[in-house]
Design an enzyme around this catalytic site. Sequence first.
Site, short mmCIF file in Angstrom:
data_model
loop_
_atom_site.label_atom_id
_atom_site.label_comp_id
_atom_site.label_asym_id
_atom_site.label_seq_id
_atom_site.Cartn_x
_atom_site.Cartn_y
_atom_site.Cartn_z
N LYS A 44 0.83 -1.19 0.00
CA LYS A 44 0.00 0.00 0.00
C LYS A 44 0.88 1.26 0.00
O LYS A 44 2.04 1.13 0.38
CB LYS A 44 -0.98 -0.01 1.18
CG LYS A 44 -0.35 0.34 2.53
CD LYS A 44 -1.36 0.38 3.61
CE LYS A 44 -1.88 1.74 3.90
NZ LYS A 44 -1.00 2.58 4.76
N ASP A 68 -4.48 6.98 4.52
CA ASP A 68 -3.49 6.08 5.10
C ASP A 68 -4.13 4.86 5.76
O ASP A 68 -3.56 3.78 5.75
CB ASP A 68 -2.66 6.87 6.13
CG ASP A 68 -1.44 6.09 6.63
OD1 ASP A 68 -0.83 5.37 5.82
OD2 ASP A 68 -1.10 6.22 7.82
N HIS A 96 -6.92 -0.56 5.85
CA HIS A 96 -7.00 -1.31 7.11
C HIS A 96 -8.40 -1.31 7.74
O HIS A 96 -8.92 -2.34 8.13
CB HIS A 96 -6.00 -0.74 8.12
CG HIS A 96 -4.59 -0.67 7.61
ND1 HIS A 96 -4.08 -1.58 6.70
CD2 HIS A 96 -3.59 0.20 7.87
CE1 HIS A 96 -2.82 -1.26 6.45
NE2 HIS A 96 -2.50 -0.19 7.12
N GLU A 117 -3.56 5.10 17.58
CA GLU A 117 -2.11 4.99 17.76
C GLU A 117 -1.64 6.08 18.70
O GLU A 117 -2.19 7.19 18.70
CB GLU A 117 -1.41 5.17 16.41
CG GLU A 117 -1.77 4.12 15.39
CD GLU A 117 -0.97 4.31 14.11
OE1 GLU A 117 0.11 3.72 14.03
OE2 GLU A 117 -1.42 5.05 13.22
N LYS A 136 -3.55 9.44 15.00
CA LYS A 136 -2.21 9.39 15.59
C LYS A 136 -2.21 10.23 16.85
O LYS A 136 -3.00 11.14 17.00
CB LYS A 136 -1.19 9.95 14.60
CG LYS A 136 -1.18 9.20 13.28
CD LYS A 136 0.20 8.74 12.92
CE LYS A 136 0.23 7.95 11.64
NZ LYS A 136 0.59 6.55 11.82
N ASP A 153 -2.25 -6.08 2.39
CA ASP A 153 -2.69 -5.18 3.46
C ASP A 153 -2.30 -5.89 4.74
O ASP A 153 -2.87 -6.94 5.07
CB ASP A 153 -4.20 -4.98 3.40
CG ASP A 153 -4.68 -4.00 4.45
OD1 ASP A 153 -4.23 -4.10 5.61
OD2 ASP A 153 -5.50 -3.12 4.13
N HIS A 154 -1.33 -5.34 5.47
CA HIS A 154 -0.78 -6.13 6.57
C HIS A 154 -1.79 -6.38 7.68
O HIS A 154 -1.57 -7.24 8.51
CB HIS A 154 0.53 -5.51 7.10
CG HIS A 154 0.32 -4.33 8.00
ND1 HIS A 154 0.13 -3.06 7.53
CD2 HIS A 154 0.25 -4.23 9.35
CE1 HIS A 154 -0.02 -2.23 8.55
NE2 HIS A 154 0.05 -2.92 9.67
N LYS A 196 -2.82 -10.11 10.51
CA LYS A 196 -2.97 -10.18 11.96
C LYS A 196 -3.91 -11.34 12.32
O LYS A 196 -5.01 -11.44 11.78
CB LYS A 196 -3.56 -8.86 12.50
CG LYS A 196 -2.59 -7.67 12.35
CD LYS A 196 -3.19 -6.41 12.94
CE LYS A 196 -2.45 -5.17 12.49
NZ LYS A 196 -1.15 -4.95 13.11
#
Length: 525
Positions: A162, A249, A254, A230, A354, A191-192, A196
């Site tokens: 991405k 982002d 995600h 985050e 964030k 897409d990491h 998970k």
Amino acid sequence: MIPNHPDSNPTAAPCVMVIFGATGDLTKRKLLPALCNLAQDNLLPKQFAIVGFATNDYTTESFRKMLGQEIPKYAPAPVDLKFWDGIAERIYYVRGDFQDPEAYKRLKEQIEQADKLQNALGNRFFYLAVAPRFFSPIVKKLGECGLTKEENDRWARVIVEKPFGHDLESAKQLNQDLMQVLTEKQIYRIDHYLGKETVQNVMVFRFSNNIIEPLWNRNYVDHVQITAAETVGVEHRGGFYETAGALRDMVPNHLFQLLTMTAMEPPISFDADQVRNKQAEVLHAIQPLSPEDVLKNMVRGQYGAGTVDGQRVGGYRSEPDVAPDSNTETFVALKLQIDNWRWAGVPFYLRTGKRLAQRTTEIVIQFRRTPFVLFRNTTVKNLETNRLVIHIQPEEGISLSFGAKVPGSVMKLGLVNMDFDYCTYFGLEHSTGYERLLRDCMAGDATLFQRSDMVEAGWNVIQPILDVWRALPARGFPNYAAGSWGPVEADDLLERDGRSWRRIGEEEIDKRGRIAAPDKAGIIT
Ligand code: BG6
């Protein structure tokens, strides 16, 4: 994919993995540690080689040496050096410019040589760990030098990191560019989040438990909250973040993975296209956003100075490579409606940001309240609702809260919790989140990768927000303090509907599983 199914664990085939941008962070932080973990679990093919390709000045020897020194520093968990040595000797390096045809000739020779040495049977996959502007040119060059050709049972695949486009049009263009050279089956859009464990478990939890699925719809669910919070700021990525912002982002990728896993219909099998069809249907069913919806139901924010984990930190505008008057959002909250038979009328509230108060990713299913009539003539004043929380990270597990009678002669209700904690039950896994995805690519299983139509459907939802926000730049940034839960408008978004965000971190659960809020004794009369 499915346990107990003959094809459930397709084995990774012999192959050469070619990493574009091999000297970057991803290789030492995630990819190589993931390969070590696969080797440790005996899941890496014996006939396997890695070819790193980048502009930096390394030889095969110095590249191996650099990785050997860096990986222990960067890998999320200690890497067993026994397995590292076995991998190091199968790594090769080619120096070159991604645009230079001569470099591709050298790359091709090196791949063929590595293939011969490690007997990789002519299979290869290319991992594009590079800036997005290189995706199309690299794939074009790979095609021109014949490296993407599949023949005589040899396969060639490309993993694209991405961001996949920065809006609907650019995502469509990128899909078109890739499809000039590759077939859809050769493209693995990563897409990491799908790597998970707890994200994969959403599907298993829903579809393997008969007590869950019947309740999972508008008859029982009041609303759904998805949070990816985050505590970190933009770190050293200010330059990239200025062009992206929190919406691009995190949301079409995600957060939409979490959303589609939560909302999808049961697929008829775990076959890649069956699962992805159901995910795509959810995205298509999201009610299109009018400019009024964007103004009313989408909140953006940017952090100012504040305190995170007891440390004073500066605001976004003072981060490196960020404009001092930047209007880039570092927080978004949105309300979406999925207009289908299962979910019509059930709002999905999403938020990510964030420099928030706590690092937490979770999905909350808030059930409807039961009728109160039975308690009308008791001391109970209101009934709490059942809530199921799927904890994605850093805690991994599931908890369900429900009401119970507090022992005693006066009718009092307590809110209690049933908890499942991954670590307690299954122990800690050594995982970077990339193991499963790399192995799936080597095995040809694309279930956990994005298909072109899903990517475009995601951007299609987001595009009206991008349009309105571009036309009306944010005013009043920064509008939340670092270390808070975001701008007050994000709370208003739910309060207007008579709801509120789950108060993460404020509910201390005592040893007997009772939630000590809203009242310390767990009593909610
Ligand atoms: C990345 C984003 O894709 O995901 C980052 O670009 C973000 O900005 C990261 O920090 C979050 O991933 P995780 O796994 O830490 O939740």
